[in-house]
Scaffold this active site. Structure first.
Site, short mmCIF file in Angstrom:
data_model
loop_
_atom_site.label_atom_id
_atom_site.label_comp_id
_atom_site.label_asym_id
_atom_site.label_seq_id
_atom_site.Cartn_x
_atom_site.Cartn_y
_atom_site.Cartn_z
N CYS A 31 40.58 56.72 46.64
CA CYS A 31 41.70 55.92 47.16
C CYS A 31 42.08 54.90 46.09
O CYS A 31 41.39 54.75 45.07
CB CYS A 31 41.24 55.20 48.42
N HIS A 60 30.70 53.10 47.06
CA HIS A 60 29.53 53.79 47.61
C HIS A 60 29.50 55.25 47.18
O HIS A 60 29.75 56.16 47.98
CB HIS A 60 29.51 53.65 49.14
N CYS A 115 38.86 45.39 47.27
CA CYS A 115 40.09 46.13 47.56
C CYS A 115 41.09 45.18 48.25
O CYS A 115 40.72 44.46 49.18
CB CYS A 115 39.80 47.31 48.48
N HIS A 143 26.71 46.54 56.86
CA HIS A 143 27.63 47.07 55.84
C HIS A 143 28.18 45.89 55.04
O HIS A 143 28.53 44.85 55.60
CB HIS A 143 28.75 47.88 56.49
N GLU A 145 30.96 45.34 53.61
CA GLU A 145 32.30 44.87 53.95
C GLU A 145 32.26 43.96 55.18
O GLU A 145 32.92 42.92 55.23
CB GLU A 145 33.24 46.06 54.22
N CYS A 213 42.11 51.44 56.88
CA CYS A 213 43.08 51.55 55.79
C CYS A 213 43.75 52.92 55.76
O CYS A 213 43.28 53.87 56.39
CB CYS A 213 42.40 51.25 54.46
N SER A 241 28.27 55.91 52.20
CA SER A 241 29.73 55.80 52.23
C SER A 241 30.21 55.97 53.66
O SER A 241 30.16 57.07 54.23
CB SER A 241 30.34 56.90 51.34
N SER A 242 30.66 54.87 54.25
CA SER A 242 31.05 54.89 55.66
C SER A 242 32.13 55.93 55.92
O SER A 242 32.02 56.74 56.85
CB SER A 242 31.54 53.51 56.08
N SER A 286 35.46 57.44 47.94
CA SER A 286 34.80 56.95 46.71
C SER A 286 34.33 58.10 45.82
O SER A 286 33.50 57.90 44.94
CB SER A 286 33.62 56.05 47.09
S1 SF4 Z 1 38.67 53.00 51.55
FE1 SF4 Z 1 38.19 50.87 51.08
S2 SF4 Z 1 38.61 50.69 48.90
FE2 SF4 Z 1 39.70 52.51 49.62
S3 SF4 Z 1 41.78 51.82 50.16
FE3 SF4 Z 1 40.50 51.78 52.00
S4 SF4 Z 1 39.79 49.67 52.10
FE4 SF4 Z 1 40.47 50.02 50.01
#
Ligand code: SF4
Length: 346
Positions: A31, A60, A115, A143, A145, A213, A241-242, A286
């Protein structure tokens, strides 16, 4: 990044009923926030030389972290492990103000690769806390975040870890509650949590815009479409990695007969392919595309060389580099630096 050691020829082409094929989800993989964070570490190494310290895994993914270590990045858990005066990059998942202050107190030169979509949630937390709301933060305890977001307003934040927890949490004032969320959750499960919260607290406020997101949402929509036709779904992504772990869950919910997560193609077991005609493939936000291509090459060896992209969205979002790395660079240079990695691969 260098290629991963090849595992070609490990998987055997065994007969199955029907035509073997792969449904390849798109969007998948990197992303905009991950792309930016990884480039930030690379640029920091270029600008300042090795070592550059990184608090927690920058993103992650074990492969990304290992490759950055080879280039001179040193990953630490906390800022007190970093020699005073050094450069430190904060990871894409964000940090609490306490961490920012601890780094400053130690005389560290911080580069914030949080981010921007996580920063948006931090700002929401600050604003709602200022207005004396109780923030019901939907997310996973521990986590990074969640720790960062909760750290913006610890006195005003209550973590809600699951739909079941929504049935039991107590709030100070049911007329002054708002929900926010981690960016990488299952959309469906989060909506269920919100539904159950609202059943108890009808005046619950929504966030001003989606906290989950665009990248998390897009990857879930794509895998839902793939999963309904897949005998097996393989998600490339790391265990911490969630959004990758959510993709496995979503695939199973939406019809995949089986779904597994792997860091590398070499982890795919021959028996997973027994009787499988259609393999769905995707990757977490990721994950570098080369890891998916390695999996596709191995699957081709096993007779799954017929690859059908299943595309549900276009992505062209690009974030500029962290401001600490932008000095002397134009916006166009930033966009070029980031743009090379965010193209669709299909
Ligand atoms: S997955 Fe995480 S790093 Fe990627 S755009 Fe969404 S919030 Fe941002």
């Amino acid at each position: 990044m260098p290629r991963i050691p090849s595992t070609r020829g490990r998987l055997k082409d065994t007969p199955v009923l029907g035509q073997k094929r792969v449904l390849l989800a798109a969007p998948r993989g990197y992303c905009a926030g991950v792309d930016r964070a990884v480039i930030a570490v690379e640029k920091a190494l270029e600008h300042y030389g090795s070592p550059v310290y990184v608090r927690k895994q920058i993103v992650h993914n074990i492969h990304v972290v290992t490759e950055l270590e080879k280039k001179g990045a040193i990953f630490v858990e906390e800022v007190d492990e970093v020699p005073p005066g050094s450069h430190i990059v904060f990871s894409a998942h964000g940090v609490s103000p306490a961490v920012v202050n601890a780094a400053a107190d130690r005389g560290l030169q911080a580069i914030d690769a949080t981010c921007p979509l996580v920063t948006k949630v931090h700002r929401e937390a600050v604003r709602f806390a200022r207005d004396d709301f109780e923030i019901l933060l939907i997310g996973h305890e521990g986590h990074e975040e969640v720790e960062g977001t909760a750290g913006e307003a610890p006195e005003h934040t209550t973590l809600v870890g699951s739909p079941d927890e929504a049935d039991t949490i107590e709030v100070r004032d049911p007329n002054k509650v708002v929900w926010l969320s981690q960016t990488t959750l299952s959309v469906d499960e989060t909506m269920e949590t919100v539904r159950r919260l609202r059943a108890r607290f009808p005046n619950l406020q929504d966030p001003p815009s989606d906290d989950i997101c665009y990248a998390t949402q897009n990857r879930q929509v794509a895998i839902k479409k793939v999963a309904k036709d897949a005998d097996l779904v393989i998600v490339v992504g790391s265990a911490n990695s969630s959004n990758s772990v959510r993709l496995v869950e979503v695939a199973l919910e939406y019809g995949a007969k089986a779904a597994y997560r792997v860091d590398y193609a070499s982890e795919v077991k021959q028996e997973w392919l027994d009787g499988v005609a259609t393999v769905g493939v995707t990757s977490g936000a990721s994950v570098p595309e080369e890891l998916v291509q390695e999996l596709l090459a191995d699957l081709a060896d096993a007779g799954y060389g017929d690859v059908h992209p299943v595309k549900t969205a276009e992505e062209d979002l690009i974030f500029s580099l962290p401001k600490e790395l932008r000095k002397g660079r134009s916006g166009a240079q930033d966009a070029r630096a980031l743009g090379g990695r965010t193209r669709s691969n299909d």
